[in-house]
Design a protein around this motif. Structure first.
Motif, short mmCIF file in Angstrom:
data_model
loop_
_atom_site.label_atom_id
_atom_site.label_comp_id
_atom_site.label_asym_id
_atom_site.label_seq_id
_atom_site.Cartn_x
_atom_site.Cartn_y
_atom_site.Cartn_z
N MET A 3 0.68 -1.21 -0.16
CA MET A 3 0.10 -0.08 0.19
C MET A 3 0.69 1.20 -0.11
O MET A 3 1.94 1.43 0.59
CB MET A 3 -0.79 -0.10 1.34
CG MET A 3 -2.16 -1.08 1.08
SD MET A 3 -3.23 -0.54 -0.06
CE MET A 3 -3.92 0.77 0.87
N ARG A 6 -0.30 7.47 2.70
CA ARG A 6 -1.61 8.27 2.64
C ARG A 6 -1.49 9.55 2.06
O ARG A 6 -2.41 9.99 0.96
CB ARG A 6 -2.07 8.65 4.07
CG ARG A 6 -3.36 9.46 3.99
CD ARG A 6 -3.94 9.65 5.49
NE ARG A 6 -4.94 10.18 5.26
CZ ARG A 6 -5.40 11.51 5.61
NH1 ARG A 6 -4.42 12.39 5.41
NH2 ARG A 6 -6.58 12.07 5.46
N TYR A 9 -2.08 8.77 -1.89
CA TYR A 9 -3.65 8.82 -2.43
C TYR A 9 -4.14 10.07 -2.34
O TYR A 9 -5.15 10.15 -3.17
CB TYR A 9 -4.44 7.77 -1.40
CG TYR A 9 -3.95 6.31 -1.46
CD1 TYR A 9 -3.94 5.43 -2.79
CD2 TYR A 9 -3.46 5.97 -0.48
CE1 TYR A 9 -3.58 4.33 -2.55
CE2 TYR A 9 -2.94 4.31 -0.45
CZ TYR A 9 -2.94 3.54 -1.69
OH TYR A 9 -2.48 2.42 -1.81
N THR A 75 -2.27 0.38 -9.19
CA THR A 75 -2.77 -0.93 -9.02
C THR A 75 -3.31 -1.71 -10.47
O THR A 75 -3.64 -0.77 -11.50
CB THR A 75 -3.89 -0.98 -8.02
OG1 THR A 75 -4.95 -0.28 -8.61
CG2 THR A 75 -3.24 -0.30 -6.87
N MET A 104 -11.92 6.12 -5.53
CA MET A 104 -11.00 5.01 -4.98
C MET A 104 -9.99 5.54 -4.18
O MET A 104 -9.69 5.03 -3.05
CB MET A 104 -10.75 3.86 -5.89
CG MET A 104 -10.08 2.63 -5.30
SD MET A 104 -10.39 1.23 -6.55
CE MET A 104 -9.54 2.02 -8.05
N TYR A 107 -10.91 6.82 -1.03
CA TYR A 107 -11.47 5.77 -0.02
C TYR A 107 -10.08 5.29 0.78
O TYR A 107 -9.98 4.98 1.86
CB TYR A 107 -12.37 4.76 -0.47
CG TYR A 107 -12.53 3.65 0.52
CD1 TYR A 107 -13.46 3.58 1.39
CD2 TYR A 107 -11.96 2.20 0.15
CE1 TYR A 107 -13.82 2.87 2.28
CE2 TYR A 107 -12.38 1.27 1.26
CZ TYR A 107 -13.46 1.58 2.35
OH TYR A 107 -13.68 0.65 3.04
N ASN A 108 -9.23 5.09 -0.28
CA ASN A 108 -7.99 4.39 0.36
C ASN A 108 -6.77 5.27 1.12
O ASN A 108 -6.20 5.01 2.04
CB ASN A 108 -6.78 4.13 -1.08
CG ASN A 108 -7.19 2.80 -1.65
OD1 ASN A 108 -7.93 1.96 -0.90
ND2 ASN A 108 -7.07 2.80 -2.91
N PRO A 112 -9.06 2.48 4.70
CA PRO A 112 -9.95 1.46 4.01
C PRO A 112 -9.96 0.33 4.55
O PRO A 112 -9.06 -0.16 5.22
CB PRO A 112 -9.28 1.56 2.56
CG PRO A 112 -7.98 1.70 3.10
CD PRO A 112 -7.85 2.73 4.11
N LEU A 117 -13.63 -2.11 0.20
CA LEU A 117 -13.05 -1.90 -1.06
C LEU A 117 -13.40 -3.03 -2.15
O LEU A 117 -13.82 -2.81 -3.38
CB LEU A 117 -11.54 -2.07 -1.09
CG LEU A 117 -10.71 -1.76 -2.44
CD1 LEU A 117 -10.86 -0.47 -3.01
CD2 LEU A 117 -8.92 -2.10 -2.30
N ASP A 142 -4.97 -6.39 -5.78
CA ASP A 142 -4.65 -5.17 -4.98
C ASP A 142 -3.99 -5.28 -3.72
O ASP A 142 -4.24 -6.29 -2.86
CB ASP A 142 -6.18 -4.56 -4.80
CG ASP A 142 -6.17 -3.22 -4.23
OD1 ASP A 142 -5.68 -2.90 -3.14
OD2 ASP A 142 -6.55 -2.18 -5.07
N LEU A 144 -4.31 -4.15 -0.78
CA LEU A 144 -4.82 -4.04 0.39
C LEU A 144 -5.26 -5.50 0.81
O LEU A 144 -5.61 -5.68 2.11
CB LEU A 144 -6.20 -2.93 0.14
CG LEU A 144 -6.97 -2.89 1.59
CD1 LEU A 144 -6.21 -2.34 2.62
CD2 LEU A 144 -8.12 -2.31 1.35
#
Length: 287
Positions: A3, A6, A9, A75, A104, A107-108, A112, A117, A142, A144
């Protein structure tokens, strides 16, 4: 790939939103990509990714090519969404596609969950009729998702049409385990639950109903991310935007062809941006 931080994203959200708005304003994708990296937070990797996208779209004419090559940053599902907007057989506009990526990314950036997701991505495939084979495979990769989630997602892809979506959620929820243990306290499930008890309760209440009712209930009750929708009126506008976009991109490519014919083409125009050269492979941008 792991991932991202933050801040990546948050900047992706801004990038997808701004790219969508400028394409709607009839600015060529290539022109946007050549400038927008200057607006992105320089401590993130996104400016380098955007420069790479700008280079690839000059060579291939496709935005999805760059997304696919930058598999250490974007991704597989993000790449699949962009690729789907370029498929003329699918009525999936670039406006809707970028809106999906924007939501998306948001949200990530906000703690999340794999279940949230998963439902979000599955609804995107269902609502926009993007197909399950390639789409679900992209979902499974993905970062996550744990190995258990990946196995579950690939299992779902093989059972679509045979088992309803609500049943998948219910049978892999803690609520199903609670129900079984009321009858047999020693019951142990063959596979550990992936969804919480509340998700299982909502899924059971929606057995035999349209899966979109389940999606909507999860959004209302548990604040699951809402999938962007396109009305017929918006779709018509989007088709005009796509035509304008292609005309703009063709004009740029024709100028390059004319320059090449005259012997004035600057090969540096096609070169990898200087900032992308001599990068370590673990940065995700090296060849």
């Amino acid at each position: 790939m792991p991932m991202l931080d933050r801040e990546e994203y948050i900047e992706q959200l801004y990038f997808f939103q701004t790219l969508r708005e400028r394409i709607k304003a009839s600015i060529a994708t290539q022109e946007v990509l050549e400038r927008i990296d200057q607006e992105i937070l320089s401590t993130t990797k996104l400016p380098m990714a955007i420069q790479f996208l700008a280079t690839e779209i000059k060579q291939s004419g496709l935005l999805s090519t760059g997304f696919k090559l930058l598999s250490h940053y974007f991704t597989p599902f993000q790449a699949f969404i962009i690729k789907s907007t370029e498929d003329e057989n699918r009525k999936f506009s670039i406006d809707t596609g970028l809106n999906v990526l924007e939501k998306m990314a948001k949200y990530n950036a906000d703690s999340p969950s794999p279940s949230g997701l998963f439902v979000f991505q599955f609804e995107i495939l269902s609502r926009n009729k993007l197909g399950y084979d390639e789409g679900v495979t992209a979902m499974a990769n993905d970062p996550l998702y744990s190995q258990s989630w990946k196995e579950f997602i690939l299992f779902v892809s093989k059972q679509i049409g045979l088992v309803e979506f609500a049943e998948f959620v219910y049978l892999r929820s803690e609520y199903y385990l609670e129900v079984e243990r009321r009858q047999d306290p020693s019951y142990e499930p063959p596979l550990q639950p992936l969804f919480a008890s509340k998700e299982g309760q909502i899924a059971k209440a929606n057995l035999g109903r349209d899966p979109f009712f389940l999606f909507a209930a999860l959004q209302r009750q548990l604040n699951y991310p809402e999938v962007p929708r396109s009305t017929e009126k918006e779709t018509a506008k989007d088709e005009i935007t796509v035509v304008r976009q292609r005309v703009n991109d063709l004009e740029i490519r024709l100028k390059l062809i004319e320059a090449e014919v005259k012997g004035n083409v600057d090969l540096a125009f096609f070169a990898k941006p200087e900032i992308l050269q001599n990068l370590r492979k673990d940065d995700g941008f090296a060849d």
